[in-house]
Enzyme design. Structure first.
Site, PDB file in Angstrom:
ATOM      1  N   ASP A  94      57.614  -3.093 -31.735  1.00  0.00           N
ATOM      2  CA  ASP A  94      56.401  -2.740 -32.472  1.00  0.00           C
ATOM      3  C   ASP A  94      56.156  -1.249 -32.291  1.00  0.00           C
ATOM      4  O   ASP A  94      55.691  -0.806 -31.246  1.00  0.00           O
ATOM      5  CB  ASP A  94      55.223  -3.554 -31.934  1.00  0.00           C
ATOM      6  CG  ASP A  94      53.922  -3.284 -32.689  1.00  0.00           C
ATOM      7  OD1 ASP A  94      53.905  -2.389 -33.552  1.00  0.00           O
ATOM      8  OD2 ASP A  94      52.929  -3.969 -32.388  1.00  0.00           O
ATOM      9  N   SER A 130      46.625  -7.319 -33.493  1.00  0.00           N
ATOM     10  CA  SER A 130      46.439  -6.075 -34.228  1.00  0.00           C
ATOM     11  C   SER A 130      44.947  -5.734 -34.303  1.00  0.00           C
ATOM     12  O   SER A 130      44.282  -5.629 -33.279  1.00  0.00           O
ATOM     13  CB  SER A 130      47.076  -6.206 -35.621  1.00  0.00           C
ATOM     14  OG  SER A 130      47.120  -4.985 -36.294  1.00  0.00           O
ATOM     15  N   HIS A 139      55.849  -5.015 -35.613  1.00  0.00           N
ATOM     16  CA  HIS A 139      54.435  -5.320 -35.438  1.00  0.00           C
ATOM     17  C   HIS A 139      54.092  -6.741 -35.892  1.00  0.00           C
ATOM     18  O   HIS A 139      53.235  -7.406 -35.289  1.00  0.00           O
ATOM     19  CB  HIS A 139      53.596  -4.308 -36.218  1.00  0.00           C
ATOM     20  CG  HIS A 139      52.116  -4.472 -36.023  1.00  0.00           C
ATOM     21  ND1 HIS A 139      51.515  -4.394 -34.782  1.00  0.00           N
ATOM     22  CD2 HIS A 139      51.122  -4.736 -36.908  1.00  0.00           C
ATOM     23  CE1 HIS A 139      50.210  -4.576 -34.910  1.00  0.00           C
ATOM     24  NE2 HIS A 139      49.948  -4.793 -36.187  1.00  0.00           N
ATOM     25  N   ASP A 140      54.724  -7.219 -36.938  1.00  0.00           N
ATOM     26  CA  ASP A 140      54.433  -8.557 -37.463  1.00  0.00           C
ATOM     27  C   ASP A 140      54.841  -9.678 -36.520  1.00  0.00           C
ATOM     28  O   ASP A 140      54.586 -10.852 -36.819  1.00  0.00           O
ATOM     29  CB  ASP A 140      55.130  -8.755 -38.812  1.00  0.00           C
ATOM     30  CG  ASP A 140      54.242  -8.349 -39.984  1.00  0.00           C
ATOM     31  OD1 ASP A 140      53.067  -7.994 -39.748  1.00  0.00           O
ATOM     32  OD2 ASP A 140      54.721  -8.390 -41.128  1.00  0.00           O
ATOM     33  N   ARG A 151      50.049  -1.240 -49.989  1.00  0.00           N
ATOM     34  CA  ARG A 151      50.662  -2.352 -49.265  1.00  0.00           C
ATOM     35  C   ARG A 151      52.116  -2.066 -48.928  1.00  0.00           C
ATOM     36  O   ARG A 151      52.581  -2.417 -47.833  1.00  0.00           O
ATOM     37  CB  ARG A 151      50.573  -3.629 -50.103  1.00  0.00           C
ATOM     38  CG  ARG A 151      51.110  -4.874 -49.407  1.00  0.00           C
ATOM     39  CD  ARG A 151      50.375  -5.137 -48.105  1.00  0.00           C
ATOM     40  NE  ARG A 151      50.714  -6.436 -47.551  1.00  0.00           N
ATOM     41  CZ  ARG A 151      50.264  -6.897 -46.392  1.00  0.00           C
ATOM     42  NH1 ARG A 151      49.449  -6.146 -45.667  1.00  0.00           N
ATOM     43  NH2 ARG A 151      50.610  -8.089 -45.959  1.00  0.00           N
TER      44      ARG A 151
END
Length: 379
Positions: free
Chosen positions: A323, A158, A356-357, A228
């Site tokens: 992602d 990232s 994405h994680d 968040r």
């Protein structure tokens, strides 16, 4: 409390270190930091020739604690502990690995929570905005401090991948391999939009006090919590959220209120609450802005091929099928530009369900691809 023992393959308990730099650092914004400190950890041993050093660059919410157990928090494994350690893809029996908390961070490196020598108070909103270029320039100072003339590799996911890419451009003779994972050559308009909404959540929190909340004894927890939650939605895939949470009701029935009826609501609130107690809002603001500003092609009229012509390193680029924040197409832009410049590039597009994680998770195909690439590096 029972003693906590490292898992097999762990680097064990690691004590953070701190380096202080007194030569002023000129930033892209025009501001100058007269001095600064960086907190870092190291794993493995630097060989006699200094040829086995690997820098790990962290993403938005990351820090220097990459692997093992922290001496400061002995039950907290490093954020990439599944990847870094003896016998793991980034094998500390072979490599000397360095993890650093970026300048502007909130885990010990000089940042908004640090004391401004001109005022005797925390910098707060007076801490200058930073760019990925600035982080890499500060990391180069750390390399000098550690006696590392050239990194065997710089790796990151990232925002960390952007730093790895920037290393090849700013210091092309000080990096031999760049591993750019789940990243992009610059943010899309949609990604900038998500960052702006998250920042506005913090800036509009009445406890923010224009960034000087330390002096007021407050924390803009509501804004940081919401920021968040917004960000976390973008890190997950729809498939993953559906599989993990679906439309499950937390208590088996609707409450006919605005409480957390659904499991996904409860999960997001938990993640927001946890983040708001561990991260600094000013650091969040400046880090997302650094993300927005990263664009090596900007100075070349948007021509990424021209921008990457400076790079001399070999590259490993990886993306993940689900992602949608940094889609595989964004990684392929980097690959195509590098191939145009006749750079050596290995590309892996990993089929996964975690969004994405995924770059943080223990996916066997992903880890095998990284391990295979790193094994090829001559030390």
């Amino acid at each position: 409390m029972k003693p906590f023992h490292p898992a097999p393959g762990s680097v064990g308990v690691v004590k953070p270190q701190k380096a202080r730099f007194t030569t002023p650092l000129s930033l892209k914004s025009g501001a100058v930091l007269p001095a600064f400190e960086l907190v870092f950890e190291t794993y493995g041993e630097l060989n006699a020739s200094g040829s086995n050093a690997v820098l790990v660059c962290h993403a938005l919410a990351g820090n220097h604690h990459v692997a093992g157990l922290s001496a400061d928090a002995p039950q907290q494994a490093g954020w990439w502990d599944n990847l870094v350690g003896p016998g793991k893809p980034l094998d500390t029996n072979q490599f000397f690995v360095v993890g650093v908390n970026n300048l502007g961070g909130c885990y010990g490196s000089t940042g908004p929570v640090s004391i401004n020598p001109e005022t005797g108070k925390p910098y707060g909103a007076d801490f200058p905005l930073l760019t990925v270029d600035d982080w890499v320039a500060a990391q180069a100072r750390l390399a000098d401090h550690l006696g590392i003339d050239c990194w065997a590799a710089v790796i990151g996911g990232s925002l960390g991948g952007m730093q790895a890419l920037e290393w090849t451009l700013q210091f092309p003779d000080r990096i031999r391999h760049a591993l750019v994972i789940a990243s992009a050559p610059q943010l899309s308009a949609q990604n900038i939009a998500f960052n702006e909404v998250a920042r506005q959540a913090i800036l509009s929190d009445p406890d923010f006090h224009s960034g000087h909340y330390y002096e007021h004894g407050t924390v803009p927890a509501r804004g940081l919590r919401l920021a968040r939650m917004i960000g976390h939605i973008t890190y997950l895939s729809n498939d993953q959220m559906g599989e993990k949470f679906g439309r499950q009701l937390k208590h088996g029935a609707r409450s006919f209120s605005y409480g957390a009826d659904f499991e996904i609501e409860s999960y997001l609130r938990y993640q927001g609450d946890k983040f708001a107690t561990s991260f600094d809002a000013n650091t969040y603001l400046l880090t997302t802005r650094a993300l927005d500003y990263f664009d090596p092609a900007h100075a070349y009229g948007g021509d990424l091929q021209a921008a990457l012509a400076r790079a001399k390193a070999d590259f490993f680029v990886a993306s993940f099928s689900t992602d949608w924040r940094f889609s595989p197409g964004r990684s392929r832009e980097i690959v195509y530009a590098l191939l145009h410049n006749r750079r050596n590039v290995s590309y892996a597009e990993i089929d996964c369900a975690s969004g994405h994680d995924s770059f943080l998770l223990d996916n066997p195909h992903y880890h095998a691809a990284i391990a295979a690439y790193l094994e090829r590096i001559e030390l």
